[in-house]
Design a protein around this motif. Sequence first.
Motif, PDB file in Angstrom:
ATOM      1  N   CYS A  66      42.256  54.761  29.082  1.00  0.00           N
ATOM      2  CA  CYS A  66      41.911  53.872  30.196  1.00  0.00           C
ATOM      3  C   CYS A  66      42.669  52.549  30.171  1.00  0.00           C
ATOM      4  CB  CYS A  66      40.410  53.598  30.201  1.00  0.00           C
ATOM      5  SG  CYS A  66      39.789  52.852  28.669  1.00  0.00           S
ATOM      6  N   SER A  67      43.538  52.337  29.185  1.00  0.00           N
ATOM      7  CA  SER A  67      44.213  51.034  29.079  1.00  0.00           C
ATOM      8  C   SER A  67      45.158  50.783  30.247  1.00  0.00           C
ATOM      9  CB  SER A  67      44.985  50.960  27.758  1.00  0.00           C
ATOM     10  OG  SER A  67      45.955  51.995  27.683  1.00  0.00           O
ATOM     11  N   GLY A  68      45.784  51.850  30.762  1.00  0.00           N
ATOM     12  CA  GLY A  68      46.697  51.655  31.890  1.00  0.00           C
ATOM     13  C   GLY A  68      45.988  51.170  33.137  1.00  0.00           C
ATOM     14  N   ALA A  69      44.882  51.820  33.476  1.00  0.00           N
ATOM     15  CA  ALA A  69      44.143  51.411  34.676  1.00  0.00           C
ATOM     16  C   ALA A  69      43.553  50.011  34.523  1.00  0.00           C
ATOM     17  CB  ALA A  69      43.031  52.421  34.949  1.00  0.00           C
ATOM     18  N   ILE A  70      43.073  49.697  33.317  1.00  0.00           N
ATOM     19  CA  ILE A  70      42.498  48.366  33.097  1.00  0.00           C
ATOM     20  C   ILE A  70      43.577  47.291  33.167  1.00  0.00           C
ATOM     21  CG2 ILE A  70      41.253  46.910  31.449  1.00  0.00           C
ATOM     22  CD1 ILE A  70      39.870  49.392  30.416  1.00  0.00           C
ATOM     23  N   SER A  71      44.753  47.590  32.630  1.00  0.00           N
ATOM     24  CA  SER A  71      45.840  46.594  32.687  1.00  0.00           C
ATOM     25  C   SER A  71      46.330  46.390  34.106  1.00  0.00           C
ATOM     26  CB  SER A  71      46.992  47.026  31.784  1.00  0.00           C
ATOM     27  OG  SER A  71      47.613  48.194  32.283  1.00  0.00           O
ATOM     28  N   ASP A  72      46.279  47.427  34.943  1.00  0.00           N
ATOM     29  CA  ASP A  72      46.621  47.249  36.363  1.00  0.00           C
ATOM     30  C   ASP A  72      45.611  46.367  37.071  1.00  0.00           C
ATOM     31  OD1 ASP A  72      48.880  48.792  36.135  1.00  0.00           O
ATOM     32  OD2 ASP A  72      47.904  50.638  36.797  1.00  0.00           O
ATOM     33  N   PRO A  78      46.311  39.523  29.751  1.00  0.00           N
ATOM     34  CA  PRO A  78      44.938  39.555  29.222  1.00  0.00           C
ATOM     35  C   PRO A  78      44.687  40.711  28.262  1.00  0.00           C
ATOM     36  CG  PRO A  78      44.911  39.110  31.576  1.00  0.00           C
ATOM     37  CD  PRO A  78      46.313  39.461  31.229  1.00  0.00           C
ATOM     38  N   MET A  79      45.320  41.844  28.495  1.00  0.00           N
ATOM     39  CA  MET A  79      45.124  42.972  27.592  1.00  0.00           C
ATOM     40  C   MET A  79      45.765  42.718  26.229  1.00  0.00           C
ATOM     41  SD  MET A  79      43.265  45.005  29.307  1.00  0.00           S
ATOM     42  CE  MET A  79      43.342  46.602  28.524  1.00  0.00           C
TER      43      MET A  79
END
Length: 343
Positions: A66-72, A78-79
Amino acid sequence: MSAIRSEMNGAALVAAACIGSFLQGWDNATIAGAIVYIKKDLDLQTTVEGLVVAMSLIGATAITTCSGAISDWLGRRPMLIISSLLYFVSGLIMVWSPNVYVLCLARLLDGFAIGLAVTLVPVYISETAPSDIRGMLNTLPQFTGSGGMFLSYCMVFGMSLTPSPSWRLMLGILSIPSLLYFALTIFYLPETPRWLVSKGKMLEAKKVLQRLRGWEDVSGEMALLVEGLGIGGETSIEEYIIGPADEIDDDQEPTAEKDKIKIGSMVNQSVPLMDPLVTLFGSVHEKLPETGGSMLFPNFGSMFSTAEPHAKHEQWDEESLQREGEDYTSEAGGDSDDNFIVH
């Protein structure tokens, strides 16, 4: 000179971001040496020993889903900040861990930090580095990760020579470089221009690009970002000119809280932008014979031609017309002779 300054700025930012990869290599090597002392101190069975080592991999695998969607959603910077905080907190917990359960929790948080660093550092480099050295800079995460492993092995080897090696200290040293990583992500690393453009923050993206490249005129790169992200609808790239927000007409009210894209002066230019492949195949097409065939297979096109029959006879040279006229006259003369019958 400005190009050299741009490359130096890009390399400095990449080096700061690659501390996350350095910490990943450091942790992977540290646990390999510390697990010997952890097993003796906590009297671990083989299964639990493997679980302690694998907890960071489990955490990294879970967070990367889920890191890609959260970073978008939140942004790249912030990530990276969250990753540095997780490194720091997990190091402190590993120093304090009284039992294997707390140690596994600390290793899980450490895995979250590793997963964020592994996925976002390459993305950050790709979106901030100059295009001419982007490929070279994308090799730095692997280099710094290997460097972290080497230094960690050296540290473990040195501590193993002491009378009573402490596995808690081996694992807890991770918090020291993570503090440097946290400080750099807070005070030095900017958000990526591509993410800012995707969120419509044009002025901020322009300022970041000016800082990264070392020159004022970044309208061309801004236009490419806008065109690549497709946020301009059907407007083509030659219609984009990025201008400062203070360039507004006298009859308009200033809206400082909104970033703007000024669309203008390039619309009146008559220079078309064409794909190189389209230009290449267009020039080849212009040189093809008029019969619709191919240069390689001249008779192939005529077999499948769907053009009107008269299209083949639009242009006749004088020699062909004259030759056909002579043939027609001779044929007519032959027929007339055959028609005379002497009685």
